[in-house]
Design an enzyme around this catalytic site. Structure first.
Site, short mmCIF file in Angstrom:
data_model
loop_
_atom_site.label_atom_id
_atom_site.label_comp_id
_atom_site.label_asym_id
_atom_site.label_seq_id
_atom_site.Cartn_x
_atom_site.Cartn_y
_atom_site.Cartn_z
N ARG A 164 0.83 -1.21 0.00
CA ARG A 164 0.00 0.00 0.00
C ARG A 164 0.87 1.26 0.00
NH1 ARG A 164 -3.24 -3.47 -0.65
NH2 ARG A 164 -5.38 -3.61 0.13
N SER A 238 -10.70 -0.50 3.22
CA SER A 238 -9.96 -0.60 4.48
C SER A 238 -9.57 0.80 4.96
CB SER A 238 -8.68 -1.40 4.30
OG SER A 238 -8.96 -2.67 3.80
N GLU A 334 -5.16 4.25 5.92
CA GLU A 334 -4.86 3.83 4.56
C GLU A 334 -5.24 4.88 3.52
OE1 GLU A 334 -5.70 0.50 1.36
OE2 GLU A 334 -6.87 2.22 1.94
N1 EPU Z 1 -10.68 -10.46 10.21
C1 EPU Z 1 -11.39 -10.54 11.39
N2 EPU Z 1 -12.35 -9.60 11.64
C2 EPU Z 1 -12.63 -8.60 10.77
C3 EPU Z 1 -11.90 -8.50 9.58
C4 EPU Z 1 -10.93 -9.45 9.30
O1 EPU Z 1 -11.17 -11.41 12.20
O2 EPU Z 1 -13.51 -7.80 11.07
C5 EPU Z 1 -9.71 -11.50 9.90
C6 EPU Z 1 -10.25 -12.42 8.80
O3 EPU Z 1 -11.01 -13.46 9.33
C7 EPU Z 1 -8.99 -12.90 8.15
C8 EPU Z 1 -8.03 -11.74 8.30
O4 EPU Z 1 -8.53 -10.93 9.34
O5 EPU Z 1 -8.46 -14.00 8.86
C9 EPU Z 1 -7.89 -10.93 7.02
O6 EPU Z 1 -9.16 -10.44 6.61
P1 EPU Z 1 -9.52 -10.17 5.09
O7 EPU Z 1 -9.24 -11.36 4.25
O8 EPU Z 1 -10.89 -9.61 5.03
O9 EPU Z 1 -8.44 -9.11 4.63
P2 EPU Z 1 -7.84 -7.80 5.33
O10 EPU Z 1 -6.43 -8.10 5.73
O11 EPU Z 1 -8.76 -7.30 6.36
C10 EPU Z 1 -6.75 -6.87 3.15
C11 EPU Z 1 -6.78 -5.62 2.34
C12 EPU Z 1 -8.08 -5.54 1.54
C13 EPU Z 1 -8.12 -6.74 0.60
C14 EPU Z 1 -8.05 -8.03 1.43
C15 EPU Z 1 -7.91 -9.25 0.57
C16 EPU Z 1 -5.46 -4.01 3.56
C17 EPU Z 1 -5.45 -2.77 4.38
N3 EPU Z 1 -6.66 -4.45 3.20
O12 EPU Z 1 -7.81 -6.79 4.09
O13 EPU Z 1 -8.01 -4.37 0.75
O14 EPU Z 1 -9.31 -6.74 -0.17
O15 EPU Z 1 -6.88 -7.99 2.29
O16 EPU Z 1 -6.64 -9.28 -0.01
O17 EPU Z 1 -4.39 -4.54 3.24
C18 EPU Z 1 -8.58 -2.02 0.75
O18 EPU Z 1 -7.37 -1.79 0.71
O19 EPU Z 1 -9.41 -1.10 0.75
C19 EPU Z 1 -9.04 -3.41 0.80
C20 EPU Z 1 -10.32 -3.72 0.94
#
Ligand code: EPU
Length: 339
Positions: A164, A238, A334
């Site tokens: 990012r 995010s 972000e």
């Molecule tokens: N999780 C929770 N609770 C929550 C949210 C997430 O426990 O409320 C846990 C999930 O269960 C999972 C882990 O955290 O084990 C990761 O969650 P998720 O796959 O939803 O991805 P993220 O790390 O929260 C990142 C990116 C997203 C992208 C997804 C998929 C960042 C800041 N965000 O989110 O990007 O779509 O991975 O690759 O890196 C964005 O940048 O706007 C965005 C949506």
């Protein structure tokens, strides 16, 4: 110059915060830029370069010139046995580009389906999802130098992409206006389906039968199940980056919080899932006035009541303090905040 004054910016930011811009111009031809930039310089106006408006938080009215980049066009520059090089104007919509490439058999963007925003914004934060980042398919970009009005080119190394992150969020911030991006796409699919939620969504299809279109569709399904559509519930995706912590801190946190979600980065660093931390700290679904923490994904703040940017930032600040107190982890916003 086609300048407008005192314009309502609410329709131009997906968080739908009410804010006004002192000056506004739509840029449909690159040749318009030098004159607009000269005007901004002469009037000492700050610039806000607007794409899809899906990664900005306007804290108050913007006193400068908003340049809405509406440049369009896609050109297949060249191809070889393995690749296609596709040059895309900055104002094209990212998801429409992904669909276009999938229809034409130019593979590589399938994991980046349904990311809001414009093509020109994609390199700024090196957009990424489900195991793929823009840098994996990036060849070069063209930008207009704000100081000189000249066209300049950057290759991937020069863009200094990180998680990012890029030159355009650091030393190059506000110095360049990206006008086109050239992508290097594949003739033969090379599918990346290791991300857990993606693999789960694809489990009914045997691995050997999977196509990039299947992956694109699955990414859309997963995103739609967790992320609010900004057209109906205003948001910027995010709100925080997933934080990097040192190994010692990680081990100590893991002892205290079994189930902590993390991704190894290198021998000394681990990335934590900020959404997990925020949910465990009790924030999921919490509402403060018209602003809320999304009930399906705690990393996303929503603005259903179209509150001010300051109200959204106040909730973000409360969350930051809570995560620092609970885990000793510093969350970084972000989206770009315009104070
Ligand atoms: N999780 C929770 N609770 C929550 C949210 C997430 O426990 O409320 C846990 C999930 O269960 C999972 C882990 O955290 O084990 C990761 O969650 P998720 O796959 O939803 O991805 P993220 O790390 O929260 C990142 C990116 C997203 C992208 C997804 C998929 C960042 C800041 N965000 O989110 O990007 O779509 O991975 O690759 O890196 C964005 O940048 O706007 C965005 C949506």
């Amino acid at each position: 110059m086609n300048l407008q004054t005192d314009i309502d910016l609410q329709p131009y930011n997906t968080l739908a915060v009410p804010a006004r811009g002192a000056y506004y111009a739509e840029v449909t031809e690159r040749e318009q830029l030098p004159e607009l930039l000269r005007f901004a310089r002469d009037e000492a106006l700050p610039l806000l370069v607007l794409g899809g408006g899906s990664n900005i938080v306007l804290e108050r009215d913007f006193p400068g010139l908003v340049l809405h980049i509406r440049l369009t066009g896609k050109t297949l520059l060249t191809e070889d046995r393995h690749h296609y090089w596709l040059k895309v104007a900055a104002g094209e919509n990212w998801h429409e580009l992904v669909q276009f490439t999938l229809e034409h058999g130019y593979w590589g963007l399938e994991n980046l389906s349904l990311i809001p925003g414009s093509v020109g914004a994609a390199p700024i934060q090196n957009i990424g999802a489900y195991g793929v980042e823009l840098k994996d398919v990036f060849e070069r970009l063209e930008a207009v130098d704000v100081a000189s009005g000249e066209l300049v080119e950057f290759n991937a190394d020069e863009c200094a992409f990180g998680y990012r992150d890029s030159l355009f969020k650091r030393g190059g911030r506000d110095r360049y206006i990206i006008v086109s991006v050239t992508l290097r796409l594949l003739r033969q699919p090379h599918l990346k389906v290791t991300y857990p939620s993606l693999r789960e969504a694809l489990q009914s299809i045997p691995v050997e039968a999977l196509t990039p279109k299947d992956v694109g569709r699955a990414v859309c399904t997963v995103r739609q199940s967790k992320l609010p559509d900004p057209m109906t519930i205003p948001n910027v995706g995010s709100f925080f980056k997933n934080p990097l912590v040192g190994l010692d801190q990680f081990m100590e946190l893991q002892m205290r919080h079994p189930g902590l979600v993390s991704y190894p980065i290198d021998a000394r660093h681990v990335k934590l899932a900020a959404g997990w931390l925020i949910e465990r700290a009790g924030w999921k679904g919490v509402q403060r006035g018209s602003v809320a923490v999304h009930s399906e994904q705690a990393l996303v703040l929503t603005n259903p009541g179209r509150a001010s940017g300051a109200e959204v930032l106040a909730l973000a600040e409360e969350i930051r303090h809570s995560i620092a107190a609970e885990y000793g982890v510093d969350l970084e916003a972000e989206p770009r905040v315009y104070p």
